[in-house]
Design a protein around this motif. Structure first.
Motif, short mmCIF file in Angstrom:
data_model
loop_
_atom_site.label_atom_id
_atom_site.label_comp_id
_atom_site.label_asym_id
_atom_site.label_seq_id
_atom_site.Cartn_x
_atom_site.Cartn_y
_atom_site.Cartn_z
N PRO A 167 0.86 -1.27 0.00
CA PRO A 167 -0.02 0.06 0.04
C PRO A 167 0.79 1.18 0.00
N ARG A 168 0.54 2.31 -0.87
CA ARG A 168 1.11 3.51 -1.02
C ARG A 168 0.66 4.61 0.07
N ALA A 196 -3.74 11.43 -2.15
CA ALA A 196 -4.55 10.20 -2.95
C ALA A 196 -6.07 10.36 -2.73
N GLU A 197 -6.30 11.70 -1.98
CA GLU A 197 -7.81 11.86 -1.71
C GLU A 197 -8.46 13.11 -2.31
N ALA A 248 -11.53 8.36 -2.74
CA ALA A 248 -9.91 7.69 -2.62
C ALA A 248 -9.74 7.06 -3.74
N GLY A 249 -8.69 7.63 -4.55
CA GLY A 249 -8.50 7.03 -5.92
C GLY A 249 -9.50 6.98 -6.75
N TRP A 288 -6.19 14.73 -11.72
CA TRP A 288 -5.73 13.93 -10.28
C TRP A 288 -5.77 12.40 -10.55
N GLN A 289 -7.12 11.97 -11.31
CA GLN A 289 -7.10 10.74 -11.27
C GLN A 289 -6.41 9.78 -12.29
N LYS A 290 -5.53 10.48 -13.16
CA LYS A 290 -4.53 9.80 -14.20
C LYS A 290 -3.32 9.34 -13.18
#
Length: 334
Positions: free
Chosen positions: A126-127, A198-199, A223-224, A319-321
């Motif tokens: 997990p990152r 990530a949020e 989240a992602g 962002w989601q890329k």
């Protein structure tokens, strides 16, 4: 939805929901399939849940179909080879010592009755941390015991949908659809949005038709591209998690979980029938209304935005890329 023209894969990096804790009883093994992998989930008698690659490397039997839990291991239904919660071969019944080999272990977290799994095509750990149903809203204190347990009361599931999670998570910055898709009596307003690693945090206000003031505020954490955590403040005080988890390149499972406040004095685990029916018809049904759109929606890479859409939508898509095609992570730095 036709997924062939989408400019991204159906295997992003992140946390994803794979079920509810109540589905995995102690001493049982279950077959799963996510991200194109056959998996086995098993819970030991003392309650530890583990998810491993599903096929025994001996002769390929699926551990989730007929596999038996023995101690802290799942035993292959074909020849009895046992695999522990870390994925290591622990015992071969007809051999003095086990093999020095392991099945892939998938990181899992259980949180308030939900089971989440980390996926990374590079195999990295997990990152980032998993958001929290209650603790991620410091301005909205709440305790789990003040809410009915969702599983068996207020959950919904849609399996093997040809709907990409990217499309569903874009609802995080879409306030206008509440009026037209869910028949909201007012036009909610996207009051704020901010990206934090990530949020994506958003705040949507629902105005009272009588006073014109905000009667309900929706606080959301996307989240992602797989999870959306929401908390309502005002006329309602429930919390929910909406999750999309890719099964393979073409289909996705969706989980919808609502934590609803207990009736005064009720300490039981089962909601009153009238309350359960009201939640189903008023709140859980909204996912079906969304699905009616998503199932036949065409993904538009360069939309014609309304003025108020431009900044939040373009920021969210940019962002989601970040959750697709991530390079391998140095595991020593995780």
């Amino acid at each position: 939805m036709d997924l062939s023209g989408l400019p991204f894969s159906n295997r992003p990096v992140g946390w994803f929901q794979i079920g509810w804790s109540g589905e995995f009883a102690p001493g049982t093994a279950h077959p799963l399939r996510y991200f194109g992998h056959d998996l086995v989930a098993f819970r030991t008698l003392v309650g530890e849940l583990s998810v491993l690659d599903g096929h025994c490397p001996h002769l390929g039997a699926h551990l989730g179909y007929g596999g038996k839990v023995k101690g802290d291991c799942v035993a292959c239904p074909y020849h009895g080879w046992e695999w522990d919660t870390e994925g290591r071969n622990a015992r071969i019944p007809y051999q003095d010592s086990p093999m020095k080999m392991s099945l892939r272990k998938w990181p899992v977290r259980e949180q308030h009755g939900c089971v989440f799994m980390w996926h990374d095509p590079t195999g990295a750990p997990p990152r980032w941390a998993l958001p929290h149903v209650f603790e991620s809203y410091p301005a909205l204190p709440g305790r789990e015991e003040d809410y009915y347990p969702p599983y068996g009361n207020s959950t919904a599931r849609f399996d093997r949908e040809s709907v990409h999670t990217q499309v569903t998570m874009e609802n995080g910055v879409d306030s206008v659809h509440f009026r037209h898709t869910h028949n909201a009596p007012v036009d909610p307003v996207l009051e704020d949005w901010v990206i934090r690693d990530a949020e994506l945090h958003t705040r949507v206000g629902f105005l009272s038709p009588a006073t014109g003031n905000v009667a309900l505020t929706l606080h959301n954490i996307t989240a992602g591209v797989g999870l959306s955590f929401s908390a309502f403040e005002g006329s309602y005080h429930y919390r929910l998690v909406f999750a999309g988890t890719p099964v393979d390149d073409d289909t996705t499972d969706y989980h919808y979980t609502i934590w609803y406040p207990r009736e005064p004095g009720d300490t039981g685990s089962i909601m009153p029938p009238d309350l359960r029916q009201r939640i189903k018809s008023q709140f859980l049904y909204t996912l079906e209304e969304d699905m009616l759109i998503w199932r036949t929606q065409a993904y538009v890479p360069r939309p014609t935005y309304a003025k108020q859409d431009i900044k939040p939508y373009t920021a969210m898509r940019k962002w989601q890329k970040n959750f697709y095609n991530l390079p391998p992570l140095n595991q020593n730095s995780a």
